[in-house]
Design a protein around this motif. Sequence first.
Motif, PDB file in Angstrom:
ATOM      1  N   ASN A  90       0.819  -1.214   0.000  1.00  0.00           N
ATOM      2  CA  ASN A  90       0.000   0.000   0.000  1.00  0.00           C
ATOM      3  C   ASN A  90       0.850   1.261   0.000  1.00  0.00           C
ATOM      4  OD1 ASN A  90      -2.751  -0.824  -0.168  1.00  0.00           O
ATOM      5  ND2 ASN A  90      -2.626  -1.617   1.916  1.00  0.00           N
ATOM      6  N   ARG A  93       1.902   1.679  -3.534  1.00  0.00           N
ATOM      7  CA  ARG A  93       0.738   2.100  -4.318  1.00  0.00           C
ATOM      8  C   ARG A  93       0.410   3.576  -4.087  1.00  0.00           C
ATOM      9  NH1 ARG A  93      -4.566   2.546  -2.916  1.00  0.00           N
ATOM     10  NH2 ARG A  93      -4.195   1.698  -0.824  1.00  0.00           N
ATOM     11  N   ASP A 119       5.949   0.363 -10.234  1.00  0.00           N
ATOM     12  CA  ASP A 119       5.313   0.889 -11.438  1.00  0.00           C
ATOM     13  C   ASP A 119       6.035   0.433 -12.702  1.00  0.00           C
ATOM     14  OD1 ASP A 119       3.336   2.713 -10.066  1.00  0.00           O
ATOM     15  OD2 ASP A 119       5.208   3.486  -9.244  1.00  0.00           O
ATOM     16  N   VAL A 146      -2.126  -7.493  -6.073  1.00  0.00           N
ATOM     17  CA  VAL A 146      -1.133  -6.738  -6.851  1.00  0.00           C
ATOM     18  C   VAL A 146      -0.499  -7.602  -7.940  1.00  0.00           C
ATOM     19  CG1 VAL A 146       0.915  -7.145  -5.383  1.00  0.00           C
ATOM     20  CG2 VAL A 146       0.678  -5.002  -6.634  1.00  0.00           C
ATOM     21  N   ARG A 149      -3.142  -8.082 -10.666  1.00  0.00           N
ATOM     22  CA  ARG A 149      -3.267  -6.815 -11.398  1.00  0.00           C
ATOM     23  C   ARG A 149      -2.164  -6.679 -12.446  1.00  0.00           C
ATOM     24  NH1 ARG A 149      -0.670  -2.132 -10.773  1.00  0.00           N
ATOM     25  NH2 ARG A 149      -1.645  -0.185 -11.461  1.00  0.00           N
ATOM     26  N   LYS A 211       0.628   8.247 -12.253  1.00  0.00           N
ATOM     27  CA  LYS A 211       0.664   7.190 -11.242  1.00  0.00           C
ATOM     28  C   LYS A 211      -0.733   6.965 -10.672  1.00  0.00           C
ATOM     29  CE  LYS A 211       2.752   4.993  -7.432  1.00  0.00           C
ATOM     30  NZ  LYS A 211       4.024   4.530  -6.897  1.00  0.00           N
ATOM     31  N   TRP A 215      -3.051   3.332 -10.822  1.00  0.00           N
ATOM     32  CA  TRP A 215      -3.569   2.634  -9.655  1.00  0.00           C
ATOM     33  C   TRP A 215      -5.049   2.887  -9.414  1.00  0.00           C
ATOM     34  CZ3 TRP A 215      -0.914  -1.128  -7.251  1.00  0.00           C
ATOM     35  CH2 TRP A 215       0.454  -1.210  -7.537  1.00  0.00           C
ATOM     36  N   THR A 218      -8.004   0.938  -6.825  1.00  0.00           N
ATOM     37  CA  THR A 218      -7.348   0.213  -5.727  1.00  0.00           C
ATOM     38  C   THR A 218      -7.501   0.933  -4.388  1.00  0.00           C
ATOM     39  OG1 THR A 218      -5.202   1.299  -6.103  1.00  0.00           O
ATOM     40  CG2 THR A 218      -5.635  -0.737  -7.325  1.00  0.00           C
ATOM     41  N   TRP A 221      -7.807  -1.065  -1.110  1.00  0.00           N
ATOM     42  CA  TRP A 221      -6.792  -2.059  -0.786  1.00  0.00           C
ATOM     43  C   TRP A 221      -6.320  -2.021   0.659  1.00  0.00           C
ATOM     44  CZ3 TRP A 221      -2.761  -3.457  -5.110  1.00  0.00           C
ATOM     45  CH2 TRP A 221      -3.444  -4.066  -6.169  1.00  0.00           C
TER      46      TRP A 221
END
Length: 249
Positions: A90, A93, A119, A146, A149, A211, A215, A218, A221
């Motif tokens: 997290n 992320r 990333d 993750v 994904r 970015k 994401w 999410t 999460w």
Amino acid sequence: MQPYVTLQIKNKVGYIEFFHPDHNAMPSANLKKLVQFIREAGSNKMVKVVVLKSGGDRTFCAGASFKELIAIDNEVKGTQFFSGFAQVINAMRECPKLIIARVQGKAVGGGVGLAAAADYCLATQYAAIKLSELSIGIGPFVIEPVVSRRIGKTAMSRLTLDAETFYTPEWAKEKGLYAEVFDSAEVLDEAIHEMAEKLCGYNSEALEQMKQVFWEGTDHWNELLLERSKISGKLVLSAFTKEKLKRFK
């Protein structure tokens, strides 16, 4: 050598490096420091791009610390341990800066999760991957969102069920985990340096907005990965898992 996690800033690139003498396994202390430094790099105006790497020239990350797994004796401790990986994922992320992962060697379990949470991920020909959790009675519950994904549910399920097989870096690149695979760590480092320097020359606001786009979907999460941590925290106490972990004492 003693375990460590460090953050060094060079030419607007924040290099976060972690190390553990046991094949770069992840004890709770290192997981907490990773979260700290990822957040620190994310809020530092001198940092435009983050590179996540591990020490040594062999294993990138062997996943959970088996010494800590063996010592878990109740669900609260189990949840706390596995939530360490959840917090790192997290933090990656939520970090406003793009994160490039340098995978110089094998990635197992949580190590695959770290690579997937970046990333952009570059690797060497030695960076085979494996999700071994089912073989000891747990399951890659925390890292599943993750990893799925990044490489899709089908590839994730194959890795999960074929829990004792290392999959090649080429396979990982084909599935989208690695952007490129290089012949050596030296060539890998050149490529990472070039990529990081290039990104540092771009519009910081545009990178941050991209970015957020990467994401999207999410935001839940924090809660999801905590729930997944509870599942693993309970399973690690099973008689099956306790018996399997004896071989690592």
